[in-house]
Each structure stands twice: as structure tokens, then as C-alpha cells.
Design an enzyme around this catalytic site. Structure first.
Site, PDB file in Angstrom:
ATOM      1  N   ASP A  59      -6.126   4.815   7.486  1.00  0.00           N
ATOM      2  CA  ASP A  59      -5.544   4.712   8.833  1.00  0.00           C
ATOM      3  C   ASP A  59      -4.018   4.559   8.741  1.00  0.00           C
ATOM      4  O   ASP A  59      -3.419   3.706   9.393  1.00  0.00           O
ATOM      5  CB  ASP A  59      -6.152   3.536   9.595  1.00  0.00           C
ATOM      6  CG  ASP A  59      -5.883   3.624  11.109  1.00  0.00           C
ATOM      7  OD1 ASP A  59      -5.469   4.713  11.573  1.00  0.00           O
ATOM      8  OD2 ASP A  59      -6.070   2.621  11.811  1.00  0.00           O
TER       9      ASP A  59
ATOM     10  N   LEU B  97       0.692  -9.362  19.418  1.00  0.00           N
ATOM     11  CA  LEU B  97       1.479  -8.397  18.643  1.00  0.00           C
ATOM     12  C   LEU B  97       0.821  -7.027  18.606  1.00  0.00           C
ATOM     13  O   LEU B  97       1.500  -6.003  18.476  1.00  0.00           O
ATOM     14  CB  LEU B  97       1.677  -8.902  17.204  1.00  0.00           C
ATOM     15  CG  LEU B  97       2.428 -10.225  17.043  1.00  0.00           C
ATOM     16  CD1 LEU B  97       2.455 -10.638  15.578  1.00  0.00           C
ATOM     17  CD2 LEU B  97       3.851 -10.097  17.581  1.00  0.00           C
ATOM     18  N   GLY B  98      -0.502  -6.997  18.690  1.00  0.00           N
ATOM     19  CA  GLY B  98      -1.210  -5.729  18.639  1.00  0.00           C
ATOM     20  C   GLY B  98      -2.685  -5.932  18.893  1.00  0.00           C
ATOM     21  O   GLY B  98      -3.211  -7.046  18.747  1.00  0.00           O
ATOM     22  N   GLN B  99      -3.350  -4.838  19.286  1.00  0.00           N
ATOM     23  CA  GLN B  99      -4.769  -4.974  19.625  1.00  0.00           C
ATOM     24  C   GLN B  99      -5.509  -3.703  19.231  1.00  0.00           C
ATOM     25  O   GLN B  99      -5.009  -2.590  19.410  1.00  0.00           O
ATOM     26  CB  GLN B  99      -4.928  -5.217  21.132  1.00  0.00           C
ATOM     27  CG  GLN B  99      -6.306  -5.688  21.547  1.00  0.00           C
ATOM     28  CD  GLN B  99      -6.295  -6.208  22.978  1.00  0.00           C
ATOM     29  OE1 GLN B  99      -5.492  -5.786  23.801  1.00  0.00           O
ATOM     30  NE2 GLN B  99      -7.189  -7.131  23.286  1.00  0.00           N
ATOM     31  N   GLY B 100      -6.694  -3.869  18.633  1.00  0.00           N
ATOM     32  CA  GLY B 100      -7.517  -2.745  18.239  1.00  0.00           C
ATOM     33  C   GLY B 100      -8.936  -2.919  18.742  1.00  0.00           C
ATOM     34  O   GLY B 100      -9.225  -3.826  19.537  1.00  0.00           O
TER      35      GLY B 100
ATOM     36  N   VAL C 209      -4.062  -9.162  17.159  1.00  0.00           N
ATOM     37  CA  VAL C 209      -3.104  -9.821  16.265  1.00  0.00           C
ATOM     38  C   VAL C 209      -2.108 -10.598  17.120  1.00  0.00           C
ATOM     39  O   VAL C 209      -1.533 -10.058  18.079  1.00  0.00           O
ATOM     40  CB  VAL C 209      -2.373  -8.795  15.372  1.00  0.00           C
ATOM     41  CG1 VAL C 209      -1.399  -9.515  14.434  1.00  0.00           C
ATOM     42  CG2 VAL C 209      -3.374  -7.971  14.571  1.00  0.00           C
TER      43      VAL C 209
ATOM     44  N   LYS D 181      -4.821 -12.410  12.627  1.00  0.00           N
ATOM     45  CA  LYS D 181      -5.701 -11.347  13.115  1.00  0.00           C
ATOM     46  C   LYS D 181      -7.034 -11.986  13.471  1.00  0.00           C
ATOM     47  O   LYS D 181      -7.751 -12.480  12.596  1.00  0.00           O
ATOM     48  CB  LYS D 181      -5.873 -10.268  12.044  1.00  0.00           C
ATOM     49  CG  LYS D 181      -6.681  -9.061  12.512  1.00  0.00           C
ATOM     50  CD  LYS D 181      -6.637  -7.942  11.477  1.00  0.00           C
ATOM     51  CE  LYS D 181      -7.324  -6.686  11.977  1.00  0.00           C
ATOM     52  NZ  LYS D 181      -7.241  -5.580  10.994  1.00  0.00           N
TER      53      LYS D 181
ATOM     54  N   THR E  44     -11.599  -3.878  17.124  1.00  0.00           N
ATOM     55  CA  THR E  44     -12.371  -4.998  16.570  1.00  0.00           C
ATOM     56  C   THR E  44     -11.581  -6.297  16.452  1.00  0.00           C
ATOM     57  O   THR E  44     -12.157  -7.327  16.109  1.00  0.00           O
ATOM     58  CB  THR E  44     -12.899  -4.630  15.176  1.00  0.00           C
ATOM     59  OG1 THR E  44     -11.789  -4.337  14.312  1.00  0.00           O
ATOM     60  CG2 THR E  44     -13.824  -3.424  15.247  1.00  0.00           C
TER      61      THR E  44
END
Length: 687
Positions: A135, A15-18, A23, A38, A20
Site C-alpha cells: 500500500d 491524524l488519519g482514518q482508514g 490514527v 493507531k 480498520t
């Protein structure tokens, strides 16, 4: 597949990536319930211990419908990585909503208000718990569909969040550079050493950029080449921004900075909402923290918007639809002033219709007495001051359509197709607005002329039927009757024209033609979107891709041709005709008012004549009575005076005339309310 004790997910369901964590969409092993997990990576464990556990602690402290819920904290089986199990939002993020081509120029007004309401409520909960997010951006605002089909937006990703009171400061830097406060941008992006500390208002800057993005579809501060390619200029724009400006752009390399104090014309928000929103953006997009609003004022001003009700008003004189934001507890007088601010039609010149009926708005009453309106069923405003209709102001979508490069470039072709499709959706939205405007013009003018308008004409028609009795006014009323007959014929012809044009508007299929082009373009766009993820195309696939580019261009050209030749030209023709009809209605109404005033003056003159006649008759009768008394006293005297025969005849004639005038007065009294109605605006019960 990866799992914890209670949850299971596949790494393809990203679903998403950062930096650290990543998700994923996951399921509960027992119930099958969808959740978001997460999963923290190795880099996250290099952070200090207190930073690692901060997100868990923050989420455990929060409980609000506009904050993504934390269900559990678990670990993976083998690597024992920390996993946050959170609420799954199936609608994606606000960023994904804004990246959809149909929202290329910002969200529709109703959806924007939902975003504003949810973000304000979520941020208020954070401040109540002394949390600074650090953020805020569209990618960290998730969308969930409610049980009734409505959007619910929720703040997420509290990896940078920490507890901070209003008067506290921090020095560490987090965030996404396009949404970062300039002071933080200077240190985090430009890597310039500085000793500044930051307070909770840094979140307000990020909210301001986010709200501008949601309202317009683009970022407020854009240097030539983009924010990430020209970082020094990006910093200059944000720090040199004049007070009151809400956007700044550089349109050519080494070119000047251009400032904007309003939202762009392509924005889909009404002028009523823009006038409320722009001052908020101007005061939270303020570089100097001392000049920036605090959260208390931000919450007060945004809550003021969200607590208002909308009254839809279509101005016939301007041929424009307005959304007037007022409080339910305001008086109608305040509403009339708000209409004046948006339309420049003074309250004393405002007349209203609603659903074909005269709507009299008493200024002293509460605004709650105003009928419930919608965009398709607004209050229709008629201005007694004539003006040329301006219609809907818009930017031609053709100006926003780029061209494909001949060379096959999957990423560039995808971006170009997305831009063209966005302009196509803007054309579709405008086509709908133009067609709706034509319908409101025709319907409103038809109502005014045929149903609720021109009540003076009806009253004058009844008065002309009395001309045989009002002998003293016969000639004047005869002229009125002739004028009314001509007016009736003119208005009957106008009503027929209006009905004929309404039928033509209803038969218009241009929107369906635009939609058909968009549907075909969407299929090609989706193929481009799919192809851009591939390393390359085979020969046959490349040929098909080239044909798709050609077809996409033809469809875009056809879409714009329909929009310009059918939607815009018909609307402009309708606007000119509407202006001619409005002038005709104004001239007719002014003429009828002059006739009305003349009849009222004749009535006053007739009443004055009756009063004078009565006084003369009383004097003559008194004199005749005195003469007869004297005659009786000297009846034995042969030389006694006799009443003058001429005086007797005059008295008898005056008595006959007086009786006739009394009968006329009765008729005048019976019809007096009709004549009085000619000298004041017509009234009717509120709709």
C-alpha cells in the site's frame, strides 16, 4: 478523551482514518512526549487472527530511520481495543505536502531528491527483511523535520504488509486504487475474477506512481472525469500503455488516449535529473511483471542517481541553467560529455568561467577538481560556436487558471481557489527563475568581456607597443593597434551597458508584487478551506464570500499581469539583448583571433628572414676570409688580386644589418610568449 496505561489522546486530534483503524496525536502521560496512536475499530477484529497481528509483527521486525518506529502495543481501558503507539511525524504526510498549493506542479528538485532517498532506503530495508508493503502511496509516507531543519520521510501503515521473498507470490488484494498495480486493480476495483498471483514487484508500480506524483503534482494515469469516476478507462490506460510511456491521459469524454514519454514542462525538476529519472519510471511502470524491473535493478539505478554530485552550469549561448549529474570519481572528460548531452555544445567548443575567473578544465583530471557550484554561483559556459539564445522554456501559468462559477458552491469554490493559488505559486517560481536567468546572463557576459574574457586583446595591446622596434611589421601592427582601440571602445561600452542592466535587474520588485498578491489570495483561500466544512452560510457571510471570490479573481488577474508584463516581457527583452551582445562578443573575438594569427605569421616571417640573413653573412664572411688569405700568400707579387671594394662594402653593410636583426631577435624572444598566446586559448589556474 481516550487512553491506555501510558498514553492519552483526544478524538478531535485525528491524524488519519482508514477502514480498520484511526490514527490520533497522543501524549505520554508521564513525559508529555508526542506520539501517534493507531486505534483499531470493530471491523478490524472481523479479520482472521493472523491478519490482525501481522502489522505488529512486521513493525517489531523493522528498525530503520525511514520506517515509522513502533514504541509499544497497548489496549484502551474499557473497550480493550488494540493500540499501536508509534513515532509522531509533525510534518504530515507526503500527500499533504503535495496537496499544498505551492506544490501543485510537483516538489522542488532538492526536496524530491530527499523523498527519493528516503523511499529507496526504507524500501531497501523492507526487502532486506523480506517484507512487501502492498500500500505504497504519498498518504503512507510521513514527513518529519530533522534537527537541522531537513525533511525526513518515513514509510508507515503496514496493515497490508506481509513477509514475502522475491520468488514468492500472493493472491490477496490490498492497496489504494490510484496506486494499485493493474492486475490487482482488475480484481479489487473492477471485481473481475482472475487467477493471477502477485509478487513483490507490485510495490514497484506503486512507487512509480508515487514518484511521478511527487515530481509533477499530478497522477500519471488520468481518464476523463478522474480515476474514480471512470474506472474501466483507468484500467485501459494502465494496461494499454506502450513500452517507455510514463503517463497517459484522456482529455475529453470518449476521446483518444494520449501518451507521454517525458515529464511535463511544468515539472520543476531539471533536465539533468529528468534524464536519469524517466528511464526508471518507464521500467517500473510496466504492466507485465516479467518485463518489470526487479528490486535489485531498481535499487542499483536509483542509488546511482543519489550517489551523483551536481555541477551547476549556466550556458551563456543558450541563456539556460543546467544541473549536470556526475559521479565524483568520473573524469572531467566525462563531465564535458555530459554537458554536451544537455547543451549540444561540443567539448572542444566549451570554455568556462567561475566567479569571474577563467576556469581551465583538464579532461584527464578527476571531476573532484571542479569548483563547488550552486544555482546562484554556477560554472559559466561560453560556446565558441555562435547560436541564438533560447532561454528558459516554460508554460504560461495563465493556462492553468480556472474560473469561478457564479453560483455559491463551497467545495467547488475551494477547489477553484486552490488551482488558482497553485498557478500563482508557479508564476512566483517562474518569476524568480527568469530574474535569476537575467542576472546570470548579464553577470556572465560582463565577466567574460571585462574581467576574464578577451585576453587576446590585452596581449595584442602589449605587442602594438613594440611596433617601433619591429620595423618590418610596423604597418601590420599599426592596423592591429587601430582595431584594438576600436574593440576596447566597443567592449567598454558593452561593459557599461551590462552594469546598467544588472542594476535594473537588482532593482526589479516584480517578485515582491507577485508575493504580495499570493499572500492576500492565501488568506481568502484559507477562509474558503474553512468554509467548505460548514453545511451552509448565512446571508451576510454569503455576501462576504461572494466579495472574496471577486477579490480573489482581481488578485489573480493582477498577479498574472505582473508576471506577464513585468517578469516575462522583461525577460524576453533581456534575452533578445543578450543574443545581440553574444553575437557582438563572438564577432569581436573571431576578429581578434584573426589578428592574432596574422601577428604570429609575421613573427615566423621575421625569424625566417633573420636566419636567411645570418646564412648570407656567413657565406660572405667566408669568401672575404679566403680572398685575404690568397692576398697574404702572394703579397710580393705586384699583380696579386685585391679584395673587391664592393664585396667589402656589402660585408660591412650586412654585418650592421645582422647586428640590428640580433637586437630585434632579442626583443622578439622576450615577447615571443605573448605572440604564442595569440594562437591558443587562454589558460588560467582552476578556480
Amino acid at each position: 478523551m481516550q487512553s491506555t496505561v501510558n498514553y492519552l489522546w483526544h478524538t478531535d486530534d485525528l491524524l488519519g482514518q482508514g477502514a480498520t483503524a484511526s490514527v490520533y496525536k497522543a501524549r505520554n502521560k508521564k513525559s508529555g512526549e508526542l506520539v501517534a496512536v493507531k486505534v483499531f475499530n470493530t471491523a478490524s477484529y472481523l479479520r482472521p487472527r493472523e491478519v490482525q497481528v501481522r502489522e505488529f509483527e512486521v513493525l517489531r521486525k523493522l528498525n530503520h530511520q525511514n520506517i515509522v518506529k513502533l514504541f509499544a502495543v497497548e489496549e484502551t481501558g474499557v473497550s480493550r481495543q488494540k493500540v499501536l503507539v508509534m513515532e509522531y511525524c509533525s510534518g504530515g504526510s507526503l500527500l499533504s505536502v503535495l496537496e499544498s498549493p505551492e506544490n501543485a506542479f510537483g516538489l522542488p528538485e532538492d526536496e524530491f531528491l530527499v523523498v527519493l532517498r528516503c523511499v529507496v532506503a526504507g524500501m531497501n530495508h523492507l526487502r532486506e527483511n523480506s517484507i512487501v508493503h502492498r500500500d505504497i502511496k504519498p498518504g503512507n509516507i510521513m514527513r518529519l523535520m530533522g534537527e537541522e531543519g531537513q525533511s525526513i520521510y518515513k514509510l508507515t501503515d503496514f496493515g497490508a504488509a506481509r513477509e514475502l521473498d522475491d520468488d514468492e507470490k500472493f493472491v490477496s488484494v490490498y492497496g489504494t486504487e490510484e496506486y494499485l498495480h493493474p492486475d490487482m486493480y482488475e480484481r479489487a476495483v473492477l471485481r473481475k475474477p482472475q487467477q493471477k498471483t502477485f509478487g513483490v514487484t507490485v510495490d514497484l508500480w506503486s512507487i512509480g506512481v508515487t514518484l511521478y506524483h511527487a515530481a509533477t503534482g499530478s497522477l500519471p494515469f488520468v481518464p476523463f472525469g478522474g480515476p474514480r469516476r471512470n474506472k474501466e478507462m483507468m484500467y485501459r490506460i494502465t494496461t494499454e500503455k506502450p513500452a517507455g510511456a510514463i503517463a497517459g491521459t484522456q482529455k475529453r469524454e470518449n476521446g483518444p488516449l494520449e501518451w507521454s514519454y517525458t515529464l511535463p514542462i511544468t515539472c520543476r525538476l531539471s533536465t539533468g535529473l529528468q534524464s536519469q529519472l524517466v528511464p526508471i519510471l518507464a521500467n517500473i511502470l510496466e504492466v507485465e511483471q516479467a518485463k518489470c524491473w526487479g528490486f535489485d535493478q531498481f535499487f542499483a539505478e536509483t542509488s546511482d542517481i543519489l550517489q551523483r554530485v551536481v555541477v551547476h552550469v549556466f550556458s551563456l549561448s543558450q541563456a539556460a541553467l543546467h544541473r549536470v549529474y556526475i559521479h565524483a570519481h568520473n573524469t572531467i572528460a566525462i563531465f564535458l560529455e555530459a554537458v554536451y548531452e544537455q547543451t549540444s555544445v561540443a567539448p572542444q567548443n566549451q570554455e568556462y568561467l567561475f566567479e569571474g575567473h577563467i576556469c581551465f578544465l583538464e579532461p584527464s583530471l578527476s571531476a573532484q577538481h571542479i569548483a563547488h557550484t550552486t544555482a546562484s554561483s554556477p560554472l559559466t559556459l561560453f560556446s565558441m560556436a555562435s547560436e541564438t539564445p533560447k532561454g528558459l522554456a516554460f508554460r504560461d501559468p495563465a493556462q492553468d487558471i480556472p474560473k469561478f462559477f457564479p453560483k455559491v458552491d463551497l467545495q467547488a469554490d475551494y477547489s477553484t481557489a486552490k488551482s488558482v493559488l497553485g498557478a500563482g505559486y508557479q508564476a512566483l517560481w517562474l518569476a524568480g527563475a527568469l530574474l535569476a536567468g537575467q542576472e546570470l546572463m548579464l553577470r556572465g557576459l560582463y565577466w567574460f568581456v571585462s574581467v576574464a574574457g578577451m585576453p587576446e586583446m590585452q596581449e595584442l595591446k602589449r605587442i602594438t607597443e613594440l611596433r617601433s622596434k619591429l620595423r618590418a611589421l610596423a604597418e601590420a601592427l599599426s592596423r592591429c593597434s587601430h582595431n584594438i582601440t576600436e574593440t576596447q571602445t566597443s567592449l567598454s561600452n558593452l561593459s557599461s551597458e551590462l552594469m546598467k542592466n544588472r542594476d535594473q535587474v537588482h532593482a526589479d520588485r516584480s517578485i515582491q508584487q507577485v508575493q504580495c498578491c499570493l499572500d492576500k489570495m492565501n488568506l481568502i483561500y484559507k477562509q474558503f478551506k474553512k468554509s467548505r466544512m460548514r453545511p451552509g452560510l448565512g446571508y451576510n457571510e454569503e455576501q462576504i464570500h461572494k466579495l472574496d471570490k471577486v477579490n480573489f479573481g482581481h488578485l489573480a488577474k493582477r498577479l498574472l499581469q505582473v508576471f506577464q508584463e513585468k517578469c516575462v516581457q522583461r525577460y524576453q527583452t533581456s534575452l533578445v539583448t543578450h543574443g545581440k551582445w553574444m553575437r557582438e562578443v563572438h564577432d569581436t573575438r573571431n576578429h581578434l583571433r584573426m589578428v592574432s594569427c596574422s601577428v604570429a605569421a609575421f613573427n615566423t616571417e621575421a625569424q625566417g628572414a633573420q636566419e636567411s640573413l645570418s646564412k648570407i653573412l656567413d657565406q660572405l664572411s667566408h669568401q672575404l676570409l679566403q680572398d685575404r688569405t690568397k692576398e697574404a700568400q702572394v703579397s710580393a707579387t705586384p699583380t696579386a688580386p685585391h679584395p673587391s671594394p664592393a664585396l667589402m662594402d656589402l660585408v660591412l653593410h650586412m654585418q650592421e644589418l645582422c647586428e640590428e636583426m640580433k637586437l630585434l631577435a632579442v626583443d622578439l624572444q622576450d615577447n615571443n610568449h605573448i605572440i604564442e598566446g595569440l594562437s591558443r586559448p587562454p589558460t588560467a589556474p582552476d578556480s
